[in-house]
Write a protein that holds these residues in place. Structure first.
Motif, PDB file in Angstrom:
ATOM      1  N   CYS A  40       0.828  -1.213   0.000  1.00 48.42           N
ATOM      2  CA  CYS A  40       0.000   0.000   0.000  1.00 48.42           C
ATOM      3  C   CYS A  40       0.859   1.259   0.000  1.00 48.42           C
ATOM      4  O   CYS A  40       0.550   2.218  -0.715  1.00 48.42           O
ATOM      5  N   ASP A  41       1.919   1.253   0.786  1.00 50.73           N
ATOM      6  CA  ASP A  41       2.816   2.414   0.810  1.00 50.73           C
ATOM      7  C   ASP A  41       3.411   2.656  -0.570  1.00 50.73           C
ATOM      8  O   ASP A  41       3.473   3.798  -1.046  1.00 50.73           O
ATOM      9  N   SER A  42       3.856   1.591  -1.217  1.00 51.51           N
ATOM     10  CA  SER A  42       4.445   1.702  -2.545  1.00 51.51           C
ATOM     11  C   SER A  42       3.422   2.220  -3.557  1.00 51.51           C
ATOM     12  O   SER A  42       3.728   3.128  -4.352  1.00 51.51           O
ATOM     13  N   GLN A  43       2.231   1.664  -3.534  1.00 49.35           N
ATOM     14  CA  GLN A  43       1.184   2.091  -4.469  1.00 49.35           C
ATOM     15  C   GLN A  43       0.768   3.536  -4.220  1.00 49.35           C
ATOM     16  O   GLN A  43       0.554   4.297  -5.160  1.00 49.35           O
ATOM     17  N   PHE A  44       0.660   3.922  -2.959  1.00 52.26           N
ATOM     18  CA  PHE A  44       0.335   5.314  -2.640  1.00 52.26           C
ATOM     19  C   PHE A  44       1.410   6.244  -3.182  1.00 52.26           C
ATOM     20  O   PHE A  44       1.101   7.267  -3.811  1.00 52.26           O
ATOM     21  N   ASP A  45       2.674   5.904  -2.949  1.00 50.25           N
ATOM     22  CA  ASP A  45       3.771   6.753  -3.420  1.00 50.25           C
ATOM     23  C   ASP A  45       3.741   6.902  -4.937  1.00 50.25           C
ATOM     24  O   ASP A  45       3.898   8.019  -5.467  1.00 50.25           O
ATOM     25  N   LEU A  46       3.523   5.805  -5.648  1.00 48.78           N
ATOM     26  CA  LEU A  46       3.445   5.862  -7.117  1.00 48.78           C
ATOM     27  C   LEU A  46       2.268   6.721  -7.571  1.00 48.78           C
ATOM     28  O   LEU A  46       2.403   7.556  -8.467  1.00 48.78           O
ATOM     29  N   GLN A  47       1.113   6.518  -6.963  1.00 46.27           N
ATOM     30  CA  GLN A  47      -0.067   7.289  -7.330  1.00 46.27           C
ATOM     31  C   GLN A  47       0.143   8.772  -7.035  1.00 46.27           C
ATOM     32  O   GLN A  47      -0.157   9.633  -7.857  1.00 46.27           O
ATOM     33  N   HIS A  48       0.684   9.071  -5.872  1.00 46.43           N
ATOM     34  CA  HIS A  48       0.898  10.460  -5.473  1.00 46.43           C
ATOM     35  C   HIS A  48       1.859  11.165  -6.439  1.00 46.43           C
ATOM     36  O   HIS A  48       1.583  12.285  -6.888  1.00 46.43           O
ATOM     37  N   ARG A  49       2.956  10.497  -6.772  1.00 45.43           N
ATOM     38  CA  ARG A  49       3.912  11.093  -7.718  1.00 45.43           C
ATOM     39  C   ARG A  49       3.263  11.300  -9.084  1.00 45.43           C
ATOM     40  O   ARG A  49       3.509  12.315  -9.746  1.00 45.43           O
ATOM     41  N   HIS A  50       2.455  10.344  -9.516  1.00 48.45           N
ATOM     42  CA  HIS A  50       1.755  10.475 -10.797  1.00 48.45           C
ATOM     43  C   HIS A  50       0.823  11.690 -10.783  1.00 48.45           C
ATOM     44  O   HIS A  50       0.835  12.501 -11.716  1.00 48.45           O
ATOM     45  N   TYR A  51       0.021  11.818  -9.748  1.00 48.21           N
ATOM     46  CA  TYR A  51      -0.912  12.945  -9.666  1.00 48.21           C
ATOM     47  C   TYR A  51      -0.170  14.279  -9.676  1.00 48.21           C
ATOM     48  O   TYR A  51      -0.548  15.213 -10.393  1.00 48.21           O
ATOM     49  N   VAL A  52       0.874  14.382  -8.882  1.00 47.56           N
ATOM     50  CA  VAL A  52       1.628  15.645  -8.802  1.00 47.56           C
ATOM     51  C   VAL A  52       2.294  15.964 -10.137  1.00 47.56           C
ATOM     52  O   VAL A  52       2.308  17.115 -10.574  1.00 47.56           O
ATOM     53  N   ALA A  53       2.811  14.954 -10.832  1.00 47.32           N
ATOM     54  CA  ALA A  53       3.488  15.175 -12.110  1.00 47.32           C
ATOM     55  C   ALA A  53       2.511  15.517 -13.233  1.00 47.32           C
ATOM     56  O   ALA A  53       2.776  16.405 -14.039  1.00 47.32           O
ATOM     57  N   HIS A  54       1.380  14.825 -13.294  1.00 40.67           N
ATOM     58  CA  HIS A  54       0.453  15.009 -14.406  1.00 40.67           C
ATOM     59  C   HIS A  54      -0.615  16.068 -14.159  1.00 40.67           C
ATOM     60  O   HIS A  54      -1.261  16.514 -15.107  1.00 40.67           O
ATOM     61  N   PHE A  55      -0.810  16.456 -12.928  1.00 39.23           N
ATOM     62  CA  PHE A  55      -1.823  17.459 -12.589  1.00 39.23           C
ATOM     63  C   PHE A  55      -1.203  18.503 -11.666  1.00 39.23           C
ATOM     64  O   PHE A  55      -1.724  18.802 -10.596  1.00 39.23           O
ATOM     65  N   ALA A  56      -0.086  19.056 -12.105  1.00 40.35           N
ATOM     66  CA  ALA A  56       0.699  19.968 -11.267  1.00 40.35           C
ATOM     67  C   ALA A  56      -0.105  21.166 -10.790  1.00 40.35           C
ATOM     68  O   ALA A  56       0.150  21.688  -9.698  1.00 40.35           O
ATOM     69  N   THR A  57      -1.084  21.617 -11.564  1.00 38.05           N
ATOM     70  CA  THR A  57      -1.865  22.792 -11.175  1.00 38.05           C
ATOM     71  C   THR A  57      -3.189  22.417 -10.511  1.00 38.05           C
ATOM     72  O   THR A  57      -4.039  23.287 -10.292  1.00 38.05           O
ATOM     73  N   ALA A  58      -3.355  21.155 -10.180  1.00 37.00           N
ATOM     74  CA  ALA A  58      -4.596  20.702  -9.542  1.00 37.00           C
ATOM     75  C   ALA A  58      -4.698  21.239  -8.120  1.00 37.00           C
ATOM     76  O   ALA A  58      -3.701  21.644  -7.510  1.00 37.00           O
ATOM     77  N   ASP A  59      -5.917  21.213  -7.616  1.00 38.07           N
ATOM     78  CA  ASP A  59      -6.163  21.506  -6.203  1.00 38.07           C
ATOM     79  C   ASP A  59      -6.186  20.163  -5.482  1.00 38.07           C
ATOM     80  O   ASP A  59      -7.050  19.320  -5.745  1.00 38.07           O
ATOM     81  N   PHE A  60      -5.241  19.956  -4.589  1.00 36.97           N
ATOM     82  CA  PHE A  60      -5.165  18.753  -3.778  1.00 36.97           C
ATOM     83  C   PHE A  60      -5.752  19.116  -2.421  1.00 36.97           C
ATOM     84  O   PHE A  60      -5.120  19.824  -1.637  1.00 36.97           O
ATOM     85  N   LEU A  61      -6.967  18.640  -2.184  1.00 36.34           N
ATOM     86  CA  LEU A  61      -7.739  19.074  -1.026  1.00 36.34           C
ATOM     87  C   LEU A  61      -7.974  17.936  -0.046  1.00 36.34           C
ATOM     88  O   LEU A  61      -8.164  16.786  -0.445  1.00 36.34           O
TER      89      LEU A  61
END
Length: 155
Positions: A40-61
């Motif tokens: 789960c930690d590994s999958q969370f880290d991968l998902q989090h990095r993906h979101y930050v990289a591909h949606f850099a201007t997103a609102d993370f709430l």
């Protein structure tokens, strides 16, 4: 319920929230608890990095209920649409109308900003979420690979 920007100090909560969303799936595995946590930690880290990289201007709430973290909502505005990148509530908050309230809030934001649509992807296997989206007027627009369905709501 209220929303606030996610902060670095929220990572531990967001990691735990993600792990809880995978609990029923991992319950079927014969892995030791430490292996499930590492996965789960590994999958969370991968998902989090993906979101930050591909949606850099997103609102993370962070979704708050009575001032306490109760979920996450990641939204990204582009191409005259608002995209729900991710929405996840604590299990204790589900089925009580909180998700519907958040979605109606986003639908109102789309109206207020005169955007053309609110869009999202839902796991093919998440029939409860799909039913909720359809009840709120989202329309199926196709599949996004083998795992997700694309849905869109237009004001």
């Amino acid at each position: 319920m209220s929303l606030r920007d996610a902060e670095p100090g929220d990572i531990s909560y967001l990691r735990q929230l993600y792990a809880s969303s995978r609990a029923s799936e991992l319950a079927l595995m014969s892995w030791p608890d430490a292996a499930k946590q590492a996965f789960c930690d590994s999958q969370f880290d991968l998902q989090h990095r993906h979101y930050v990289a591909h949606f850099a201007t997103a609102d993370f709430l962070v979704v708050l209920h009575a001032g306490v973290p109760a979920g996450r909502l990641y939204v990204h505005e582009a191409d005259n649409e608002l995209c729900i990148v991710d929405i996840l509530l604590d299990e204790a908050m589900r089925g009580q109308g909180h998700g519907s309230a958040l979605l109606r809030r986003l639908q109102q934001e789309v109206r207020d900003k005169a955007l053309s649509a609110l869009r999202l992807q839902v796991l093919i296997t998440n029939q409860a979420a799909r039913r909720l989206y359809e009840q709120l007027g989202f329309v199926l627009e196709g599949d996004e690979g083998a795992m997700h369905l694309a849905m869109r709501w237009r004001p």
